[in-house]
Design an enzyme around this catalytic site. Structure first.
Site: not given
Ligand code: PMP
Length: 298
Positions: A33, A147, A180, A205
């Site tokens: 996603y 993702k 994270e 991610l």
């Molecule tokens: N890490 C994880 C595990 C996430 O689910 C997200 C949110 N999608 C992020 C980091 C941050 O990613 P983004 O800045 O692309 O929203």
């Protein structure tokens, strides 16, 4: 007005939107996603989101169901049909539906879902004063760069945060290395004033906001080091931050009972908030995050 979703080629009221019960997203979490912002009728960092989606699909060997241009058009049409200008858009693509079997089906057509809702800004008080987080063990798999819709460890970590009255959960591997958060990337400003965050790897991610914020930091002359930090370094940090598409640049001022820095958002955090605000909104509204609340909600 009923919210409209795009599902496999059709725009339908969400109450009537459905996928097959044998969809592999449902059976095996065999899908990926994206979440992106649309600001003032334009995707914010749309190219980066679509590029990450392509990487996620390729990693799981799900064939891209359409070109990026076609998908972008569907995103904008979904936003338009929901009469939004500032929106949060979810794209979900699974390997499709097939009789249950763990191995890939010989032929399946990916299921594509696109939804849009009014963009919610981060809570202004939290954005101005900072939030508390908890620490949870990172029990995820070794392809966190994908993702994937397989989010159970993230769900459990976020629930632990919720039950502790905290905003997020910082995740640790090998005892004390912070990777994270459950749905965001995290950073410290260490004792030397360096902005530190876990490097890109299968353990995190690669957030779109992370990539933007690191570029903004470099442009601001803030020293950046993509090097993991430990829990001890987090507790000793001058500042801590988490970022995501929906949390933007959120100051972290408490980890459990431990206060970070002086317990208020620090100067690096403030500069990054302002820079990110300019990046996303341009001249729309003052470039200071603390007045984000004054921005019109469309
Ligand atoms: N890490 C994880 C595990 C996430 O689910 C997200 C949110 N999608 C992020 C980091 C941050 O990613 P983004 O800045 O692309 O929203």
């Amino acid at each position: 007005m009923a919210r409209i979703a795009y599902v496999n080629g059709r725009y339908v009221p969400q109450s009537q939107a459905a996928v097959h019960i044998e969809d592999r997203g449902n059976q095996f979490a065999d899908g990926v996603y994206e979440v992106m912002k649309v600001v003032d009728g334009r995707p914010s960092d749309g190219d980066r989101h679509l590029a990450r989606l392509a990487r996620s699909l390729a990693s799981l060997r799900i064939e891209a169901p359409m070109s990026e241009a076609a998908l972008q058009q569907i995103v904008m049409e979904t936003v338009r049909r929901n009469r939004l200008r500032d929106a949060t858009v979810y794209i979900q693509i699974s390997r499709g539906s097939a009789p249950r079997d763990h191995a890939f089906p010989k032929a399946s057509v990916p299921t594509v879902i696109v939804t849009a809702k009014r963009m919610k800004r981060p809570d202004p008080k939290a954005y101005a004063e900072g939030v508390g987080v908890v620490v949870q063990p990172d029990i995820r798999w070794l392809k966190c760069e994908v993702k994937s819709v397989s989010l159970l460890p993230n769900v459990l970590a976020r629930q632990a945060a919720r039950e502790a009255g905290a905003y997020e959960a910082f995740l640790t591997r090998d005892g004390d290395v912070v990777t994270e958060c459950s749905a965001s990337n995290c950073y410290i400003v260490d004792a030397e004033g360096v902005l530190r965050t876990h490097p890109l790897s299968p353990l995190i991610l690669g957030g779109v906001t992370r990539s933007v914020v690191l570029e903004l930091a470099a442009a601001e002359g803030i020293p950046v080091d993509e090097r993991p930090f430990t829990l001890a370094e987090l507790e000793d940090a001058r500042e801590a931050i988490l970022t995501s598409t929906s949390s933007w640049v959120m100051p972290v001022v408490r980890v459990g009972d431990q206060v970070i820095g002086d317990g208020t958002p620090g100067p690096v955090t403030r500069r990054l908030q302002a820079a990110y605000h300019r990046h996303v909104f341009g001249n729309r509204g003052p470039a200071v995050a603390t007045v984000a609340d004054a921005m019109p909600v469309v």
